[in-house]
Design an enzyme around this catalytic site. Structure first.
Site, PDB file in Angstrom:
ATOM      1  N   GLU A   1       0.862  -1.196   0.000  1.00 46.29           N
ATOM      2  CA  GLU A   1       0.000   0.000   0.000  1.00 46.29           C
ATOM      3  C   GLU A   1       0.892   1.237   0.000  1.00 46.29           C
ATOM      4  OE1 GLU A   1      -3.315   1.127  -0.119  1.00 46.29           O
ATOM      5  OE2 GLU A   1      -2.313   3.071   0.112  1.00 46.29           O
TER       6      GLU A   1
ATOM      7  N   ARG B   1     -17.665   3.446   6.028  1.00 53.25           N
ATOM      8  CA  ARG B   1     -16.518   2.953   5.255  1.00 53.25           C
ATOM      9  C   ARG B   1     -15.354   2.600   6.184  1.00 53.25           C
ATOM     10  NH1 ARG B   1     -14.544   3.658  -0.103  1.00 53.25           N
ATOM     11  NH2 ARG B   1     -16.633   4.350  -0.563  1.00 53.25           N
TER      12      ARG B   1
ATOM     13  N   TYR C   1     -28.968   7.350   4.753  1.00 49.12           N
ATOM     14  CA  TYR C   1     -29.311   6.152   5.528  1.00 49.12           C
ATOM     15  C   TYR C   1     -28.527   6.200   6.836  1.00 49.12           C
ATOM     16  CZ  TYR C   1     -25.195   4.813   2.729  1.00 49.12           C
ATOM     17  OH  TYR C   1     -23.975   4.808   2.088  1.00 49.12           O
TER      18      TYR C   1
ATOM     19  N   ASP D   1     -11.587  -0.422  -8.801  1.00 49.32           N
ATOM     20  CA  ASP D   1     -11.619   0.836  -9.550  1.00 49.32           C
ATOM     21  C   ASP D   1     -10.486   0.927 -10.573  1.00 49.32           C
ATOM     22  OD1 ASP D   1     -13.867   1.700  -8.240  1.00 49.32           O
ATOM     23  OD2 ASP D   1     -12.953   3.473  -7.329  1.00 49.32           O
TER      24      ASP D   1
HETATM   25  C1  FAD Z   1     -19.818   9.419  -3.501  1.00 49.54           C
HETATM   26  C2  FAD Z   1     -19.473   7.953  -3.582  1.00 49.54           C
HETATM   27  C3  FAD Z   1     -20.309   7.008  -2.979  1.00 49.54           C
HETATM   28  C4  FAD Z   1     -20.030   5.642  -3.095  1.00 49.54           C
HETATM   29  N1  FAD Z   1     -20.883   4.753  -2.510  1.00 49.54           N
HETATM   30  C5  FAD Z   1     -20.676   3.426  -2.684  1.00 49.54           C
HETATM   31  C6  FAD Z   1     -21.584   2.468  -2.114  1.00 49.54           C
HETATM   32  O1  FAD Z   1     -22.553   2.826  -1.429  1.00 49.54           O
HETATM   33  N2  FAD Z   1     -21.358   1.139  -2.351  1.00 49.54           N
HETATM   34  C7  FAD Z   1     -20.282   0.703  -3.100  1.00 49.54           C
HETATM   35  O2  FAD Z   1     -20.144  -0.519  -3.297  1.00 49.54           O
HETATM   36  N3  FAD Z   1     -19.392   1.581  -3.624  1.00 49.54           N
HETATM   37  C8  FAD Z   1     -19.555   2.928  -3.441  1.00 49.54           C
HETATM   38  N4  FAD Z   1     -18.667   3.821  -3.960  1.00 49.54           N
HETATM   39  C9  FAD Z   1     -17.512   3.323  -4.746  1.00 49.54           C
HETATM   40  C10 FAD Z   1     -16.370   2.791  -3.909  1.00 49.54           C
HETATM   41  O3  FAD Z   1     -16.014   3.736  -2.932  1.00 49.54           O
HETATM   42  C11 FAD Z   1     -15.146   2.481  -4.765  1.00 49.54           C
HETATM   43  O4  FAD Z   1     -15.533   1.883  -5.965  1.00 49.54           O
HETATM   44  C12 FAD Z   1     -14.202   1.526  -4.014  1.00 49.54           C
HETATM   45  O5  FAD Z   1     -13.774   2.109  -2.822  1.00 49.54           O
HETATM   46  C13 FAD Z   1     -13.008   1.158  -4.887  1.00 49.54           C
HETATM   47  O6  FAD Z   1     -12.124   0.372  -4.132  1.00 49.54           O
HETATM   48  P1  FAD Z   1     -10.668   0.028  -4.688  1.00 49.54           P
HETATM   49  O7  FAD Z   1     -10.043  -0.804  -3.633  1.00 49.54           O
HETATM   50  O8  FAD Z   1     -10.759  -0.522  -6.070  1.00 49.54           O
HETATM   51  O9  FAD Z   1      -9.943   1.436  -4.852  1.00 49.54           O
HETATM   52  P2  FAD Z   1      -9.533   2.508  -3.742  1.00 49.54           P
HETATM   53  O10 FAD Z   1     -10.495   2.536  -2.623  1.00 49.54           O
HETATM   54  O11 FAD Z   1      -9.275   3.773  -4.476  1.00 49.54           O
HETATM   55  O12 FAD Z   1      -8.163   1.947  -3.154  1.00 49.54           O
HETATM   56  C14 FAD Z   1      -6.949   2.036  -3.857  1.00 49.54           C
HETATM   57  C15 FAD Z   1      -5.799   1.912  -2.859  1.00 49.54           C
HETATM   58  O13 FAD Z   1      -4.573   1.814  -3.580  1.00 49.54           O
HETATM   59  C16 FAD Z   1      -3.604   2.678  -3.016  1.00 49.54           C
HETATM   60  N5  FAD Z   1      -2.656   2.989  -4.095  1.00 49.54           N
HETATM   61  C17 FAD Z   1      -2.782   3.915  -5.074  1.00 49.54           C
HETATM   62  N6  FAD Z   1      -1.741   3.824  -5.920  1.00 49.54           N
HETATM   63  C18 FAD Z   1      -0.944   2.824  -5.458  1.00 49.54           C
HETATM   64  C19 FAD Z   1       0.271   2.235  -5.927  1.00 49.54           C
HETATM   65  N7  FAD Z   1       0.874   2.660  -7.031  1.00 49.54           N
HETATM   66  N8  FAD Z   1       0.782   1.201  -5.225  1.00 49.54           N
HETATM   67  C20 FAD Z   1       0.168   0.746  -4.097  1.00 49.54           C
HETATM   68  N9  FAD Z   1      -0.962   1.277  -3.606  1.00 49.54           N
HETATM   69  C21 FAD Z   1      -1.528   2.289  -4.295  1.00 49.54           C
HETATM   70  C22 FAD Z   1      -4.412   3.844  -2.489  1.00 49.54           C
HETATM   71  O14 FAD Z   1      -3.691   4.542  -1.479  1.00 49.54           O
HETATM   72  C23 FAD Z   1      -5.654   3.132  -1.957  1.00 49.54           C
HETATM   73  O15 FAD Z   1      -5.488   2.693  -0.624  1.00 49.54           O
HETATM   74  C24 FAD Z   1     -18.890   5.200  -3.828  1.00 49.54           C
HETATM   75  C25 FAD Z   1     -18.016   6.135  -4.396  1.00 49.54           C
HETATM   76  C26 FAD Z   1     -18.298   7.503  -4.274  1.00 49.54           C
HETATM   77  C27 FAD Z   1     -17.354   8.505  -4.895  1.00 49.54           C
END
Ligand code: FAD
Length: 408
Positions: free
Chosen positions: A31, A102, A215, A295
């Protein structure tokens, strides 16, 4: 070799690490941040996500602070007229629908990963690049102790701005698509909220060029409040970072709305604003033993509340593919990508469309409201079956019981 590397300890990366460990793999999570900071406030966890969280041993830890809303209540913004009620039942899909903070979800995933001997967590050094090395990969690590590391494979769960995705696809630094919409989020303490907002349900208010979602979370200690606003060309592209935002701007935007919505907005102690962006579906998710997840692979607008849920599904399908392979990680990663591409592209497209439908103005909104109010409970519920009923590979991984009531 040091097992499988995961870049990113977000919801996707930690779920992937736990899922891979559960099928017997050794995992190192890299991370970039020194520590996890909970971004955002509440997360809705639909049954397709909860089924997997249960198999990962995380659901029980989440339950005390989670709220299980009994329904989604959809109201018209200007006069609070009820447009629809969609019941949420755990028996339909064999797993509950929960809403959580979260921070609680992140802590539960992190605690579970820290307790798992097959997982090593490394903070403060991200993965900046990769290169193929034999059947595995060589990682370039950043942070205070830069260097390289060998791994059998790399799962890139490094978020919407994924550096690994950019290397894999050769795309520009920022190829996200702006939505022209932003999300303003706040946590309202229960003491400042009315009983209507504390009832165990998920609330959706629809208005022209704006909608409101709220909610209760943290066992009812707070109300998670999200105001989505069309900003058109004033919304900058590419960003999804959050920034502090002025209460007056939200209050002004919702000034013509029904009193309960306005009172809840006025009770918000502070706001943070997210500019919402997604990206067109990728043709390529893997490069040999490197795979994108969450994402990094499929950022989506939050109008179906599925970004985290789809990342959690990804983790299950990835582990299912790895468990079913003969040891060839590249082949397993391709099987995973093939299984995920169409579903996540559909969720991305439907999330974008949902935002447009929510923000309709008259006369189209009158037609929308009429259809919604006449559709009837059963058909309203069935409209979400494609989303909430977990795909076969997710069920196979989770080993969940078949739903008591088969979705129809
Ligand atoms: C307003 C809003 C409301 C939402 N509500 C919901 C909901 O109700 N339900 C739902 O399912 N989803 C919801 N989402 C979507 C959800 O928050 C994201 O899709 C989800 O958190 C994505 O998770 P992730 O682990 O793919 O990415 P992220 O949470 O972005 O995690 C990526 C991680 O990688 C790390 N990182 C970045 N670059 C590097 C690198 N080069 N090397 C190592 N580490 C790195 C970052 O520091 C971070 O910790 C919402 C989003 C928004 C904006």
């Amino acid at each position: 070799m040091a097992g499988i590397a995961v870049a990113g300890a977000g919801i996707g990366g930690l779920s992937a690490a736990l899922a891979l460990a559960s099928v017997g793999r050794t995992v190192t999570v890299h991370e970039r941040a020194e520590a996890l900071e909970p971004v955002g406030a509440g997360v809705q966890l639909s049954p397709n996500a909860c089924l997997v969280l249960d198999r990962l041993g995380v659901l029980e830890a989440l339950r005390p602070a989670a709220v299980a809303p009994g329904e989604v209540l959809i109201r018209r913004g200007r006069d609070a007229a009820v447009l629809a009620r969609i019941p949420l039942s755990a028996s339909r899909y064999g797993a509950p629908f929960l809403v959580v903070l979260r921070a609680d979800l992140q802590s539960a995933l992190l605690a579970r990963a820290a307790a798992e001997p097959a997982i090593t967590l490394s903070f403060g050094g991200g993965v900046s690049a990769y290169a193929a090395q034999g059947r595995g990969v060589r990682l370039t690590l950043g942070g205070p102790n830069p260097g390289t590391a060998a791994a059998e494979g790399l799962v890139a769960a490094d978020g919407i701005r994924s550096a690994i995705r950019r290397q894999m696809t050769g795309s520009s630094a920022d190829d996200t698509r702006t939505s022209g919409r932003s999300a303003w989020r706040s946590l309202v303490p229960a003491a400042a909220a009315e009983a209507d907002a504390l009832a165990h349900r998920s609330n959706l208010w629809l208005g022209r060029r704006a909608h409101l979602v709220h909610y209760p979370v943290a066992g009812g200690a707070f109300v998670n409040l999200v105001a989505i606003i069309d900003e058109g060309s004033t919304a900058q592209s590419g960003a999804s970072w959050s920034e502090p935002a002025a209460a007056e701007a939200v209050e002004r935007r919702f000034a013509g709305w029904a009193a309960p919505a306005r009172r809840l907005i006025a009770a918000a102690p502070g706001w943070r604003k997210w500019r919402l962006a997604d990206r067109a579906p990728l043709a390529r998710w893997t490069d040999g033993a490197v795979a994108l997840l969450g994402d990094a692979a499929h950022p989506m607008l939050p109008f179906l509340a599925q970004g985290a849920a789809q990342a959690i599904e990804d983790a299950a399908v990835l582990a299912d593919a790895v468990a079913g392979s003969s040891g060839d990680l590249a082949a397993a990663f391709s099987t995973y990508a093939e299984a995920r591409r169409a579903r996540t592209a559909r969720v991305q497209a439907q999330s974008r469309r949902q935002g447009d439908v929510y923000h309709l103005g008259p006369p189209a909104s009158t037609m929308r409201d009429l259809v919604m109010s006449r559709l009837g409970r059963d058909r309203l519920v069935a409209r979400y079956d494609w989303l909430y009923d977990p795909p076969a590979a997710v069920r196979r991984f989770a080993g969940g019981p078949p739903p008591a009531t088969a979705p129809g």
